[in-house]
Design a protein around this motif. Structure first.
Motif, PDB file in Angstrom:
ATOM      1  N   UNK A 219      -1.348   3.552  -6.015  1.00  0.00           N
ATOM      2  CA  UNK A 219      -2.453   2.789  -5.430  1.00  0.00           C
ATOM      3  C   UNK A 219      -1.967   1.468  -4.859  1.00  0.00           C
ATOM      4  N   UNK A 220      -1.088   0.797  -5.591  1.00  0.00           N
ATOM      5  CA  UNK A 220      -0.555  -0.481  -5.137  1.00  0.00           C
ATOM      6  C   UNK A 220       0.230  -0.309  -3.843  1.00  0.00           C
ATOM      7  N   UNK A 221       1.020   0.775  -3.781  1.00  0.00           N
ATOM      8  CA  UNK A 221       1.816   1.044  -2.571  1.00  0.00           C
ATOM      9  C   UNK A 221       0.903   1.339  -1.381  1.00  0.00           C
ATOM     10  N   UNK A 222      -0.088   2.195  -1.597  1.00  0.00           N
ATOM     11  CA  UNK A 222      -0.986   2.580  -0.510  1.00  0.00           C
ATOM     12  C   UNK A 222      -1.771   1.370   0.007  1.00  0.00           C
ATOM     13  N   UNK A 223      -2.040   0.398  -0.868  1.00  0.00           N
ATOM     14  CA  UNK A 223      -2.727  -0.828  -0.462  1.00  0.00           C
ATOM     15  C   UNK A 223      -1.826  -1.735   0.365  1.00  0.00           C
ATOM     16  N   UNK A 224      -0.549  -1.365   0.494  1.00  0.00           N
ATOM     17  CA  UNK A 224       0.381  -2.158   1.292  1.00  0.00           C
ATOM     18  C   UNK A 224       1.141  -3.209   0.507  1.00  0.00           C
ATOM     19  N   UNK A 225       0.979  -3.240  -0.814  1.00  0.00           N
ATOM     20  CA  UNK A 225       1.648  -4.241  -1.653  1.00  0.00           C
ATOM     21  C   UNK A 225       2.914  -3.626  -2.261  1.00  0.00           C
ATOM     22  N   UNK A 226       3.907  -3.425  -1.403  1.00  0.00           N
ATOM     23  CA  UNK A 226       5.096  -2.685  -1.822  1.00  0.00           C
ATOM     24  C   UNK A 226       5.939  -3.450  -2.830  1.00  0.00           C
ATOM     25  N   UNK A 227       6.066  -4.751  -2.647  1.00  0.00           N
ATOM     26  CA  UNK A 227       6.832  -5.538  -3.615  1.00  0.00           C
ATOM     27  C   UNK A 227       6.165  -5.517  -4.981  1.00  0.00           C
ATOM     28  N   UNK A 228       4.850  -5.590  -5.001  1.00  0.00           N
ATOM     29  CA  UNK A 228       4.123  -5.517  -6.268  1.00  0.00           C
ATOM     30  C   UNK A 228       4.301  -4.147  -6.919  1.00  0.00           C
ATOM     31  N   UNK A 229       4.334  -3.109  -6.085  1.00  0.00           N
ATOM     32  CA  UNK A 229       4.536  -1.755  -6.619  1.00  0.00           C
ATOM     33  C   UNK A 229       5.896  -1.649  -7.294  1.00  0.00           C
ATOM     34  N   UNK A 230       6.925  -2.224  -6.672  1.00  0.00           N
ATOM     35  CA  UNK A 230       8.264  -2.173  -7.255  1.00  0.00           C
ATOM     36  C   UNK A 230       8.326  -2.939  -8.569  1.00  0.00           C
ATOM     37  N   UNK A 231       7.596  -4.039  -8.656  1.00  0.00           N
ATOM     38  CA  UNK A 231       7.598  -4.838  -9.881  1.00  0.00           C
ATOM     39  C   UNK A 231       6.966  -4.089 -11.054  1.00  0.00           C
ATOM     40  N   UNK A 232       6.140  -3.111 -10.756  1.00  0.00           N
ATOM     41  CA  UNK A 232       5.494  -2.336 -11.821  1.00  0.00           C
ATOM     42  C   UNK A 232       6.443  -1.345 -12.488  1.00  0.00           C
ATOM     43  N   UNK A 233       7.562  -1.020 -11.830  1.00  0.00           N
ATOM     44  CA  UNK A 233       8.475  -0.003 -12.351  1.00  0.00           C
ATOM     45  C   UNK A 233       9.214  -0.536 -13.575  1.00  0.00           C
TER      46      UNK A 233
END
Length: 352
Positions: free
Chosen positions: A276-290
């Motif tokens: 969901x974070x990636x699809x919203x365009x927040x790719x850096x935030x998505x990576x931080x979730x890993x």
């Protein structure tokens, strides 16, 4: 592949780099004892053409499509391609097939993403008829040859009977994994973590048993990036965007087979949140979730002892060929890392 020692495989990756350098990497990898090289296709170069070039520059390494997208070619053309590359390479070709996904199949190729698992099964069956030298007559749920109510007729390949070409399938879902266990010679594993191997291996084994086979009849291939350092913590952050990309971008919200595999491994909430974070365009935030553990479980990182432990983990999970992507700057560094990995692989094999 019972009683077989672990083998290594690499991907033929070039991107925008020099083609000749990419070929040189494969040539040197062959000299180091790497068993197979795999060429992918997505929406850039195809999976077949580079293998013909590699075949002319090598003599031992096996040459696999990793993967050829099922449904983008007619089954007869898949058979023709397999027969041709097998003949050109002296029997070194491996046909790797995968379904891809609706974004590529419908968006890039403009064909329906319809019954993908059944379609892949029928492509394999028809390809094997082509290789057998028999007339191609087939009645399936997706394909019927010759086309009914047409002027078509059952035709034999003009190349005659050919030696069978190994078929490896890239599958992730339970039904497609069972099909792989039933009909394939090997499995191309992705989203694979040795700690959660059961979500794949149980279905592969079930399919093999239903077909009167053993899981030992299959070559199971999986792996990840290999990088060496005494500072393990420094190796983890650069890998997180790649995991986030897999969870968020490798498919649509409705169809991301990689994301679903991580969900079955026990990471459902995380996988959906990253997507969901990636699809919203927040790719850096998505990576931080890993979390760090996902990076460590999907790659081979750290000191020699740490990497050897990861090799053992793949072995103990049932993997028979470890796919490695040596992380380094330039050809020489990547080859040095690959050579170091091959030495460790030999040491683990010697333990057995």
């Amino acid at each position: 592949m019972k009683n077989k020692q672990l083998r290594a495989s690499i991907a033929f990756g070039f991107g925008r780099q020099n083609w000749e350098q990419a070929i040189d990497f494969v040539v040197e990898a062959e000299a180091l004892g790497v068993y197979s090289v795999w060429c992918a296709e997505a929406w850039g170069s195809d999976a077949v053409t580079p293998l013909a070039f590699i075949a002319a520059r090598t003599s031992k390494i096996m040459l696999g499509t990793g993967i050829m997208q099922a449904g983008t070619r007619t089954p007869a053309l898949v058979g023709m391609t397999a027969a041709t590359l097998s003949a050109l390479s002296g029997g070194r070709f491996i046909l790797g097939l995968g379904t891809s996904g609706p974004q590529v199949i419908e968006g890039w190729h403009g064909i329906p993403f319809d019954r993908p698992v059944q379609r892949m099964r029928e492509i394999v069956e028809i390809m094997r008829i082509v290789m057998s030298g028999e007339r191609v007559q087939y009645l399936g749920r997706v394909y019927e040859l010759p086309l009914p109510d047409s002027e078509g007729k059952a035709i034999r390949s003009s190349m005659g009977q050919m030696a069978p070409v190994p078929v490896y399938l890239a599958t992730l879902g339970p039904k497609s994994l069972e099909m792989t266990g039933a009909i394939a010679d090997g499995w191309l594993g992705t989203s694979f973590m040795p700690e959660h191997a059961d979500i794949f291996v149980e279905h592969l084994n079930a399919g093999a048993l239903k077909a009167g086979r053993s899981l030992d009849d299959l070559d199971l291939l999986a792996g990840g990036v290999v990088a060496f350092s005494d500072d393990l913590e420094a190796l983890i952050p650069p890998r997180k965007p790649g995991v986030a990309f897999t969870l968020g971008a490798m498919g649509s919200r409705e169809h991301n087979f990689y994301n679903e595999a991580y969900q079955r491994a026990g990471y459902k909430d995380l996988a959906l949140q990253v997507q969901s974070t990636w699809i919203e365009g927040r790719r850096e935030d998505a990576a931080k979730l890993i979390p760090n553990e996902l990076v460590l479980q999907t790659n081979l990182l750290g000191t020699d002892d740490m990497v050897k432990q990861r090799i053992r983990a793949y072995r103990d999970a049932g993997i028979t060929t470890v796919r490695v992507d040596p992380e380094g700057q330039g050809l020489r560094e990547r080859l040095d890392i690959l050579g170091r990995f091959m030495r460790l692989l030999d040491e683990v094999n010697a333990e057995a």
